[in-house]
Design a protein around this motif. Sequence first.
Motif, PDB file in Angstrom:
ATOM      1  N   THR A 125       0.857  -1.186   0.000  1.00  0.00           N
ATOM      2  CA  THR A 125       0.000   0.000   0.000  1.00  0.00           C
ATOM      3  C   THR A 125       0.890   1.231   0.000  1.00  0.00           C
ATOM      4  O   THR A 125       2.097   1.160   0.295  1.00  0.00           O
ATOM      5  CB  THR A 125      -0.895   0.033   1.246  1.00  0.00           C
ATOM      6  OG1 THR A 125      -0.056   0.136   2.405  1.00  0.00           O
ATOM      7  CG2 THR A 125      -1.745  -1.233   1.352  1.00  0.00           C
ATOM      8  N   LEU A 126       0.311   2.387  -0.305  1.00  0.00           N
ATOM      9  CA  LEU A 126       1.094   3.620  -0.268  1.00  0.00           C
ATOM     10  C   LEU A 126       1.648   3.872   1.135  1.00  0.00           C
ATOM     11  O   LEU A 126       2.776   4.322   1.287  1.00  0.00           O
ATOM     12  CB  LEU A 126       0.231   4.817  -0.701  1.00  0.00           C
ATOM     13  CG  LEU A 126      -0.192   4.856  -2.184  1.00  0.00           C
ATOM     14  CD1 LEU A 126      -0.994   6.120  -2.454  1.00  0.00           C
ATOM     15  CD2 LEU A 126       1.015   4.823  -3.103  1.00  0.00           C
ATOM     16  N   ALA A 127       0.844   3.580   2.148  1.00  0.00           N
ATOM     17  CA  ALA A 127       1.284   3.811   3.524  1.00  0.00           C
ATOM     18  C   ALA A 127       2.480   2.929   3.869  1.00  0.00           C
ATOM     19  O   ALA A 127       3.448   3.373   4.494  1.00  0.00           O
ATOM     20  CB  ALA A 127       0.137   3.559   4.491  1.00  0.00           C
ATOM     21  N   THR A 128       2.426   1.654   3.454  1.00  0.00           N
ATOM     22  CA  THR A 128       3.543   0.749   3.718  1.00  0.00           C
ATOM     23  C   THR A 128       4.773   1.185   2.953  1.00  0.00           C
ATOM     24  O   THR A 128       5.909   1.152   3.470  1.00  0.00           O
ATOM     25  CB  THR A 128       3.165  -0.688   3.338  1.00  0.00           C
ATOM     26  OG1 THR A 128       2.008  -1.094   4.094  1.00  0.00           O
ATOM     27  CG2 THR A 128       4.311  -1.642   3.609  1.00  0.00           C
ATOM     28  N   ALA A 129       4.573   1.633   1.690  1.00  0.00           N
ATOM     29  CA  ALA A 129       5.696   2.100   0.881  1.00  0.00           C
ATOM     30  C   ALA A 129       6.346   3.325   1.528  1.00  0.00           C
ATOM     31  O   ALA A 129       7.581   3.436   1.586  1.00  0.00           O
ATOM     32  CB  ALA A 129       5.221   2.436  -0.531  1.00  0.00           C
ATOM     33  N   ARG A 130       5.523   4.229   2.042  1.00  0.00           N
ATOM     34  CA  ARG A 130       6.079   5.417   2.700  1.00  0.00           C
ATOM     35  C   ARG A 130       6.870   5.024   3.941  1.00  0.00           C
ATOM     36  O   ARG A 130       7.933   5.571   4.220  1.00  0.00           O
ATOM     37  CB  ARG A 130       4.965   6.396   3.082  1.00  0.00           C
ATOM     38  CG  ARG A 130       4.407   7.189   1.908  1.00  0.00           C
ATOM     39  CD  ARG A 130       3.555   8.349   2.391  1.00  0.00           C
ATOM     40  NE  ARG A 130       2.398   7.894   3.162  1.00  0.00           N
ATOM     41  CZ  ARG A 130       1.213   7.602   2.625  1.00  0.00           C
ATOM     42  NH1 ARG A 130       1.026   7.690   1.313  1.00  0.00           N
ATOM     43  NH2 ARG A 130       0.199   7.228   3.390  1.00  0.00           N
ATOM     44  N   ALA A 131       6.357   4.078   4.694  1.00  0.00           N
ATOM     45  CA  ALA A 131       7.066   3.641   5.900  1.00  0.00           C
ATOM     46  C   ALA A 131       8.419   3.035   5.543  1.00  0.00           C
ATOM     47  O   ALA A 131       9.435   3.284   6.210  1.00  0.00           O
ATOM     48  CB  ALA A 131       6.213   2.641   6.666  1.00  0.00           C
ATOM     49  N   ARG A 132       8.428   2.211   4.495  1.00  0.00           N
ATOM     50  CA  ARG A 132       9.702   1.624   4.076  1.00  0.00           C
ATOM     51  C   ARG A 132      10.674   2.687   3.576  1.00  0.00           C
ATOM     52  O   ARG A 132      11.871   2.647   3.865  1.00  0.00           O
ATOM     53  CB  ARG A 132       9.456   0.586   2.988  1.00  0.00           C
ATOM     54  CG  ARG A 132       8.852  -0.700   3.497  1.00  0.00           C
ATOM     55  CD  ARG A 132       8.979  -1.794   2.473  1.00  0.00           C
ATOM     56  NE  ARG A 132       8.356  -3.024   2.951  1.00  0.00           N
ATOM     57  CZ  ARG A 132       8.317  -4.160   2.250  1.00  0.00           C
ATOM     58  NH1 ARG A 132       8.875  -4.201   1.036  1.00  0.00           N
ATOM     59  NH2 ARG A 132       7.741  -5.243   2.738  1.00  0.00           N
ATOM     60  N   MET A 133      10.170   3.642   2.806  1.00  0.00           N
ATOM     61  CA  MET A 133      11.046   4.716   2.304  1.00  0.00           C
ATOM     62  C   MET A 133      11.588   5.544   3.465  1.00  0.00           C
ATOM     63  O   MET A 133      12.761   5.958   3.457  1.00  0.00           O
ATOM     64  CB  MET A 133      10.283   5.613   1.320  1.00  0.00           C
ATOM     65  CG  MET A 133      10.062   4.978  -0.047  1.00  0.00           C
ATOM     66  SD  MET A 133       9.425   6.138  -1.277  1.00  0.00           S
ATOM     67  CE  MET A 133       7.741   6.375  -0.693  1.00  0.00           C
TER      68      MET A 133
END
Length: 385
Positions: A125-133
Amino acid sequence: MAITFTKQQAADAVAAAQDERDSIQANLLDLDGSFGKRLLAGATLTGTTRQQWESAAGTLAALWNLYEAYSAVIDRAAEALAKRPGQKELAQITALLTGPSVEVDRGPAPLARRDLADAGREQLTLATARARMRGAFTKVTEVVSAAEQAWNDVAGTLDAAARDLSGIDALGDQDLGREGAEVRAELDRLRGLLNTDPLGDKVNPAAANRLRDRAAAVAARSADLARLRDGAQQRIAAVTAAAAAAHAARAHAAKITAVPAVPADRTDLTARIAALDSLLAAGRWTRLSSELDLLERELASATTDFRDTERAVAGLLGRRDELRGLLDAYKAKAGRLGAAEDPGLDARYDQARELLWTAPCDLNAAADAVSNFQQAVLAIGAQRS
C-alpha cells in the motif's frame, strides 16, 4: 471491503498524495545532492566506510526504485481523476490510494521458503511504501551525515596544518627538516584516510589537532630560524663589539696591580667569534643561536664585572696621579733646596718614578717610595733651615 471515495474525497486524496510525493522527492534530491553523498559516491573507499557505504548505496538504490513505483501509482490515480470519474474510476482511485497497489521487486525468497509461483515481487500500500522509504531514508542519511560531519570536523584542521607547513624553510637545520617531513607525511596519511575512510577510527579531531600542533611548532621554529638568519650578522657584530670593549676594559684594569686580574678567556673571544662566522656560512642556525646566546650571557656577566672594576680603577688611577703630582712637587722643592744632585735623593726619586710610571702600577709600593722621597726632601729642608 474499503468504501469507495466520492469525487470530492478522491480529489482530496489525490492532492494529498501528490503533495506528500513532492515532499519525498525533494528530500530524496537533497540527499542525492548532499556533500556527504557525493563524497562517498565519488571516492575509492576502504575499511569501515566502504562497508557502510556499500550497504547504504544499495539501500538508496532500492529507495529510489520504491519511490518510482510509489510515484507511478499516484500518477495513475491522478490520471483517473482527470477523466471526469464515474464509479469505475472512483473505485480504481480508491484501490490505488488505499490498497496494495505499489509493486516492487523484493528478490526471491530463500529456496527453502520459496513458493513455486514466487516471482520475487510484492504489492504494498502507499502507507507501507512510505514507511519503508522513511526507514531507508533514515539509514542512508545517517551514513551520509556521519561522513560529512567527520569531514567537517577534520578537514579544516588539516587545511590549517597544511597552511602552516606551506611557508616553512628548514634553512639547513636537519632536525627541523626531519620533523617537517614527518609532519607532512602524517598530513598526507590523514588526508588519505579522510578521503577514503572518513568513518573509520583512525582519523578523528584529536589526531588532526595533534598534527596541527606539530605543524604550528614546526612553523614557529622555522620562523625563529628565519629571524635568526636575518639578524645573525647584526648579533655577531654586537657580540664582536662587546668583546672588544670587554677586552679593552681588561687591558685598562691591568694598569693597576691592586685590581683583581680578569681571566683572559672572558675577554679574548677571537676564536669563538670566528667560529660564529663559520656557523653562519654553513647555515647551522640552531648551533649559531646557541653560541650567540652563550656568548651574550658571558659578555653580559663580564660587562657587569668590568663596570665594577672600572669604578675601582678610576679611583686608583686618581690616587696614582696624586702620587705623581706629589712626587713632582717634591722634586721641584728639592731643586729649590739645592739638592737636585744629591745621589741618595736621586735614587729615591728614580725608584718612586719607576713605580708610578710602570704598568701595572703597584700603588702600595709607589706610595711608600713617594713617602720616602718626601721625607728625604723634608729632612734636607730641616737641615738647611
